[in-house]
Write an enzyme that holds these catalytic residues in place. Structure first.
Site, PDB file in Angstrom:
ATOM      1  N   GLU A 104       0.836  -1.194   0.000  1.00 10.85           N
ATOM      2  CA  GLU A 104       0.000   0.000   0.000  1.00 10.85           C
ATOM      3  C   GLU A 104       0.879   1.254   0.000  1.00 10.85           C
ATOM      4  O   GLU A 104       2.098   1.185   0.184  1.00 10.85           O
ATOM      5  CB  GLU A 104      -0.931  -0.011   1.212  1.00 10.85           C
ATOM      6  N   ARG A 145      -5.322   2.060 -25.477  1.00 16.14           N
ATOM      7  CA  ARG A 145      -5.424   1.188 -26.656  1.00 16.14           C
ATOM      8  C   ARG A 145      -6.619   0.245 -26.585  1.00 16.14           C
ATOM      9  O   ARG A 145      -7.049  -0.280 -27.621  1.00 16.14           O
ATOM     10  CB  ARG A 145      -4.134   0.362 -26.815  1.00 16.14           C
ATOM     11  N   LYS A 182      -2.885  -3.788 -41.646  1.00 14.93           N
ATOM     12  CA  LYS A 182      -2.439  -4.612 -40.528  1.00 14.93           C
ATOM     13  C   LYS A 182      -3.645  -5.106 -39.763  1.00 14.93           C
ATOM     14  O   LYS A 182      -4.487  -4.316 -39.347  1.00 14.93           O
ATOM     15  CB  LYS A 182      -1.517  -3.833 -39.586  1.00 14.93           C
ATOM     16  N   ARG A 221      -4.555  -7.739 -36.474  1.00  7.76           N
ATOM     17  CA  ARG A 221      -3.989  -8.531 -35.378  1.00  7.76           C
ATOM     18  C   ARG A 221      -5.098  -9.365 -34.763  1.00  7.76           C
ATOM     19  O   ARG A 221      -6.134  -8.835 -34.348  1.00  7.76           O
ATOM     20  CB  ARG A 221      -3.369  -7.628 -34.321  1.00  7.76           C
ATOM     21  N   ASP A 280       3.495   6.922 -35.840  1.00 11.09           N
ATOM     22  CA  ASP A 280       2.570   6.210 -34.962  1.00 11.09           C
ATOM     23  C   ASP A 280       2.496   6.944 -33.629  1.00 11.09           C
ATOM     24  O   ASP A 280       3.316   7.822 -33.350  1.00 11.09           O
ATOM     25  CB  ASP A 280       3.024   4.763 -34.751  1.00 11.09           C
ATOM     26  N   GLY A 316       7.531  -4.029 -33.441  1.00 17.31           N
ATOM     27  CA  GLY A 316       7.196  -4.929 -34.536  1.00 17.31           C
ATOM     28  C   GLY A 316       6.394  -4.272 -35.644  1.00 17.31           C
ATOM     29  O   GLY A 316       6.651  -4.505 -36.831  1.00 17.31           O
TER      30      GLY A 316
END
Length: 326
Positions: free
Chosen positions: A36, A97, A201, A203, A226, A233
């Protein structure tokens, strides 16, 4: 105004404070043996406009969850002790994301994180080049401020390209809008036509596929754009595709350099001439020290963050700061 930077974000906080011509305000952070922790401001915040900076990328010895929890509790502490307004300054926003369901029963974690900030009484959140701008805006009900780095990267692109024609390239379809905005900023600054391209792309279960390649990159200086580089990758895959199609130079540009496990392959590749990121997260500097021969440049963002805080405090224009047209 009160301005705090939590542990792990002190260097970026200090740079933003210098841009503001102020000192960071003191605070205490204590970690206990059971995992904590406690944090509190060491100056009064009652009636103040409070800004708390913390970048939420996990790193060695500390997870994104730990950083998020500490930031949330500190924001709530400031609110508990009478702050008039509390702004979370989060250059890298964890879980941005995961903004939609891509598999059955998937979480929509971006929205859950937004609800946590709001539950702590956060009045406003400011972040930098978030993964999906629309999802970020839609997730938060409190005021959301989004900064981007187009004006930071544009001068460097011209310098690296030299006499070669330039092409801006997105490594996947999800980043097309980001790349287009940078292309338009470059055209406005240089008065020259800038090339553009992207590749497919997909995934699924951590397997990447897709072969579609759009755009002419032959004999050009290609800049792969990006929001972040994690293992590298995605960027390396795009760089190799551009080289196969005749690109004379290939550079990678991303705001957030996370450089997790596997990034050594990216740094060792001959397909990319330069990798340029900002200091939004500490992992970029860690990677620079760990791989001193890597073609890695780090742009500082402290001045941009400081200017944005100044404008927010003075009710100024953020759009004018980052170059968004009215």
């Amino acid at each position: 105004m009160r301005f705090f930077a939590l542990k792990g974000s002190e260097q970026l906080g200090a740079a933003a404070a210098r841009a503001l011509s102020i000192d960071l305000d003191p605070h205490e952070e204590r970690d206990f043996e059971d995992g904590e922790h406690k944090a509190r401001p060491l100056v009064g915040v009652r009636g103040r406009d409070v800004y708390v900076l913390h970048s939420l990328a996990g790193g060695e010895g500390v997870s994104a969850n730990d950083k998020l929890c500490k930031l949330l509790f500190f924001l709530a502490t400031c609110k508990e002790n009478g702050a008039a307004r509390v702004t979370a300054v989060v250059p890298y926003l964890a879980y941005a994301r995961k903004d939609r369901q891509t598999k059955a029963r998937d979480p929509v974690t971006t929205r859950y994180v937004a609800q946590l900030f709001e539950a702590m009484g956060t009045d406003r959140i400011m972040t930098l080049d978030v993964h999906n701008f629309a999802a970020f805006q839609n997730a938060f009900r409190c005021e959301s401020i989004h900064l981007d780095t187009r004006k930071l990267f544009a001068p460097l692109i011209g310098k690296l390209a030299g006499d070669l024609p330039i092409a801006i390239f997105s490594p996947d379809s999800g980043g097309v809008k980001r790349a287009q905005l940078l292309k338009e900023a470059l055209e406005a600054e240089t008065g020259k036509e800038i090339g553009f391209g992207f590749m497919e792309k997909r995934r699924s279960r951590n397997v990447v596929s897709g072969e579609l390649f759009a755009g002419d990159v032959a004999d050009k200086a290609v800049f792969i754009v990006d929001d972040l580089i994690s293992t590298g990758g995605t960027v390396l895959r795009a760089a190799l595709a551009c080289r196969e199609r005749g690109a004379r130079a290939v550079h990678a540009i991303a705001t957030h350099g996370l450089f997790g496990k596997g990034a050594d392959v990216l740094f060792g590749s001959q397909a990319i001439d330069r990798i340029i990121v900002t200091d939004s997260v500490d992992s970029a500097a860690v990677a620079k020290a760990r791989y001193p021969q890597a073609p890695l440049d780090i742009l500082p963002i402290g001045c941009l963050v400081g200017k944005a805080i100044r404008r927010l405090h003075a009710q100024g224009s953020i759009s004018d700061l980052i170059g968004i047209d009215d």
